[in-house]
Design a protein around this motif. Structure first.
Motif, mmCIF file in Angstrom:
data_model
loop_
_atom_site.group_PDB
_atom_site.id
_atom_site.type_symbol
_atom_site.label_atom_id
_atom_site.label_comp_id
_atom_site.label_asym_id
_atom_site.label_seq_id
_atom_site.Cartn_x
_atom_site.Cartn_y
_atom_site.Cartn_z
ATOM 1 N N GLY A 1 -3.939 15.102 -9.778
ATOM 2 C CA GLY A 1 -2.516 14.883 -9.926
ATOM 3 C C GLY A 1 -1.551 14.833 -8.708
ATOM 4 N N LYS A 2 -2.361 15.118 -7.426
ATOM 5 C CA LYS A 2 -1.783 15.316 -6.430
ATOM 6 C C LYS A 2 -1.609 13.952 -5.826
ATOM 7 C CE LYS A 2 -2.310 16.825 -1.577
ATOM 8 N NZ LYS A 2 -2.366 18.029 -0.925
ATOM 9 N N GLU A 3 -0.370 13.592 -5.215
ATOM 10 C CA GLU A 3 -0.131 12.395 -4.650
ATOM 11 C C GLU A 3 -1.093 12.032 -3.317
ATOM 12 O OE1 GLU A 3 3.941 9.899 -3.694
ATOM 13 O OE2 GLU A 3 3.927 12.023 -3.228
ATOM 14 N N ILE A 4 -1.787 10.899 -3.605
ATOM 15 C CA ILE A 4 -2.751 10.434 -2.350
ATOM 16 C C ILE A 4 -2.338 8.933 -2.141
ATOM 17 C CG2 ILE A 4 -4.515 12.246 -3.086
ATOM 18 C CD1 ILE A 4 -5.955 9.774 -4.530
ATOM 19 N N HIS A 5 -2.843 8.503 -0.886
ATOM 20 C CA HIS A 5 -2.800 7.222 -0.417
ATOM 21 C C HIS A 5 -3.436 6.198 -1.325
ATOM 22 C CE1 HIS A 5 -2.873 3.609 1.892
ATOM 23 N NE2 HIS A 5 -1.596 3.839 2.492
ATOM 24 N N SER A 6 -3.022 4.895 -1.928
ATOM 25 C CA SER A 6 -3.699 4.041 -2.870
ATOM 26 C C SER A 6 -5.108 3.496 -2.507
ATOM 27 C CB SER A 6 -2.569 2.916 -3.131
ATOM 28 O OG SER A 6 -2.363 1.888 -2.021
ATOM 29 N N THR A 7 -5.373 3.649 -1.246
ATOM 30 C CA THR A 7 -6.504 3.155 -0.771
ATOM 31 C C THR A 7 -7.709 4.226 -0.633
ATOM 32 O OG1 THR A 7 -6.018 3.352 1.513
ATOM 33 C CG2 THR A 7 -5.637 1.334 0.737
ATOM 34 N N ALA A 8 -7.121 5.506 -0.975
ATOM 35 C CA ALA A 8 -8.312 6.466 -0.976
ATOM 36 C C ALA A 8 -9.443 6.445 -2.144
ATOM 37 C CB ALA A 8 -7.828 7.824 -1.226
ATOM 38 N N MET B 1 0.865 -1.148 0.102
ATOM 39 C CA MET B 1 -0.016 0.013 0.125
ATOM 40 C C MET B 1 0.839 1.157 -0.292
ATOM 41 S SD MET B 1 -3.290 -0.954 0.016
ATOM 42 C CE MET B 1 -3.910 -2.425 0.010
ATOM 43 N N GLY B 2 0.984 1.939 -1.145
ATOM 44 C CA GLY B 2 1.601 3.071 -1.198
ATOM 45 C C GLY B 2 0.812 4.370 -1.536
ATOM 46 N N MET B 3 1.545 5.113 -2.329
ATOM 47 C CA MET B 3 1.031 6.331 -2.850
ATOM 48 C C MET B 3 1.042 6.234 -4.230
ATOM 49 S SD MET B 3 0.660 8.012 0.243
ATOM 50 C CE MET B 3 0.698 9.657 -0.121
ATOM 51 N N VAL B 4 -0.162 6.978 -4.571
ATOM 52 C CA VAL B 4 -0.495 7.027 -6.241
ATOM 53 C C VAL B 4 -0.765 8.446 -6.358
ATOM 54 C CG1 VAL B 4 -1.408 4.565 -6.366
ATOM 55 C CG2 VAL B 4 -3.158 6.559 -5.752
ATOM 56 N N PHE B 5 -1.168 8.848 -7.710
ATOM 57 C CA PHE B 5 -1.392 10.087 -8.145
ATOM 58 C C PHE B 5 -2.942 10.135 -8.337
ATOM 59 C CE2 PHE B 5 2.994 9.967 -9.185
ATOM 60 C CZ PHE B 5 3.613 11.226 -8.501
ATOM 61 N N CYS B 6 -3.812 11.246 -8.024
ATOM 62 C CA CYS B 6 -5.049 11.520 -8.087
ATOM 63 C C CYS B 6 -5.386 11.684 -9.626
ATOM 64 C CB CYS B 6 -5.347 12.904 -7.458
ATOM 65 S SG CYS B 6 -7.028 13.179 -7.938
ATOM 66 N N ARG B 7 -6.461 10.985 -10.057
ATOM 67 C CA ARG B 7 -6.992 10.891 -11.579
ATOM 68 C C ARG B 7 -7.375 12.533 -11.977
ATOM 69 N NH1 ARG B 7 -9.963 5.131 -12.145
ATOM 70 N NH2 ARG B 7 -8.160 3.979 -11.612
ATOM 71 N N GLY B 8 -7.875 13.123 -11.039
ATOM 72 C CA GLY B 8 -8.244 14.604 -11.219
ATOM 73 C C GLY B 8 -7.119 15.586 -11.329
ATOM 74 N N VAL C 1 -13.210 1.500 -5.635
ATOM 75 C CA VAL C 1 -14.239 1.006 -4.698
ATOM 76 C C VAL C 1 -14.409 -0.295 -4.908
ATOM 77 C CG1 VAL C 1 -16.562 1.417 -4.199
ATOM 78 C CG2 VAL C 1 -15.183 3.466 -5.130
ATOM 79 N N VAL C 2 -14.439 -0.802 -3.824
ATOM 80 C CA VAL C 2 -14.702 -2.386 -3.480
ATOM 81 C C VAL C 2 -16.277 -2.729 -3.922
ATOM 82 C CG1 VAL C 2 -14.934 -4.260 -2.164
ATOM 83 C CG2 VAL C 2 -13.082 -2.509 -1.691
ATOM 84 N N PRO C 3 -16.610 -3.423 -5.028
ATOM 85 C CA PRO C 3 -17.826 -3.794 -5.602
ATOM 86 C C PRO C 3 -18.514 -4.867 -4.575
ATOM 87 C CG PRO C 3 -16.281 -4.914 -6.825
ATOM 88 C CD PRO C 3 -15.518 -4.115 -5.838
ATOM 89 N N GLN C 4 -19.880 -4.712 -4.561
ATOM 90 C CA GLN C 4 -20.678 -5.411 -3.768
ATOM 91 C C GLN C 4 -20.681 -6.759 -4.440
ATOM 92 O OE1 GLN C 4 -25.045 -4.774 -3.783
ATOM 93 N NE2 GLN C 4 -25.510 -5.885 -2.173
ATOM 94 N N SER C 5 -20.568 -7.682 -3.586
ATOM 95 C CA SER C 5 -20.523 -9.041 -4.091
ATOM 96 C C SER C 5 -21.749 -9.470 -4.772
ATOM 97 C CB SER C 5 -20.159 -10.081 -3.220
ATOM 98 O OG SER C 5 -21.050 -10.113 -2.018
ATOM 99 N N ALA C 6 -21.661 -10.373 -5.786
ATOM 100 C CA ALA C 6 -22.830 -10.736 -6.654
ATOM 101 C C ALA C 6 -23.247 -12.158 -6.216
ATOM 102 C CB ALA C 6 -22.458 -10.895 -8.275
ATOM 103 N N SER C 7 -24.474 -12.433 -6.244
ATOM 104 C CA SER C 7 -24.937 -13.667 -5.872
ATOM 105 C C SER C 7 -24.692 -14.826 -6.987
ATOM 106 C CB SER C 7 -26.638 -13.360 -5.888
ATOM 107 O OG SER C 7 -27.054 -14.545 -5.561
ATOM 108 N N SER C 8 -24.929 -15.907 -6.384
ATOM 109 C CA SER C 8 -24.660 -17.357 -7.401
ATOM 110 C C SER C 8 -25.824 -17.447 -7.874
ATOM 111 C CB SER C 8 -23.998 -18.360 -6.702
ATOM 112 O OG SER C 8 -24.906 -18.884 -5.727
#
Length: 104
Positions: A10-17, A1-8, A30-37
């Motif tokens: 370009g500022k450096e932000i945490h990768s989990t933001a 878990m490191g730092m990445v650049f904002c897509r909007g 964003v973590v998607p909601q799990s789908a049903s079987s």
């Protein structure tokens, strides 16, 4: 878990933001909601043909509300009709709260 650049901005932000704290741009991680079987097509067909008996609710594991629909004949048809519309819209969930997303 490191730092990445904002897509909007370009500022450096945490990768989990989820969004950039500077500009508020969504980052797409964003973590998607799990789908049903379970599948939409069987639920759709069961609701269409046997909706007044709540069989589609038994199929997705909602036994309690399936029994209520069985006793009330699908809430006198109104509850079954609402379920039918929700299934068609793709918002119907199984007993675990997972959305049923795939048709076949």
């Amino acid at each position: 878990m490191g730092m990445v650049f904002c897509r909007g901005c370009g500022k450096e932000i945490h990768s989990t933001a989820v969004t950039c704290p500077q500009c508020g741009a969504p980052q797409g991680n964003v973590v998607p909601q799990s789908a049903s079987s379970k599948r939409i097509l069987p639920a759709f067909l069961l609701c269409f043909f046997l909706g007044c008996f709540g069989i589609h609710r038994f199929y997705v594991g909602k036994v309690g509300t399936g029994i209520l629909q069985l006793i009330t004949l699908g809430g006198f048809g109104i509850w079954a009709l609402i379920d039918f519309i929700i299934i068609l819209c793709g918002s119907f969930t199984d007993s675990d709260g997972n959305r049923i997303t795939q048709w076949t």
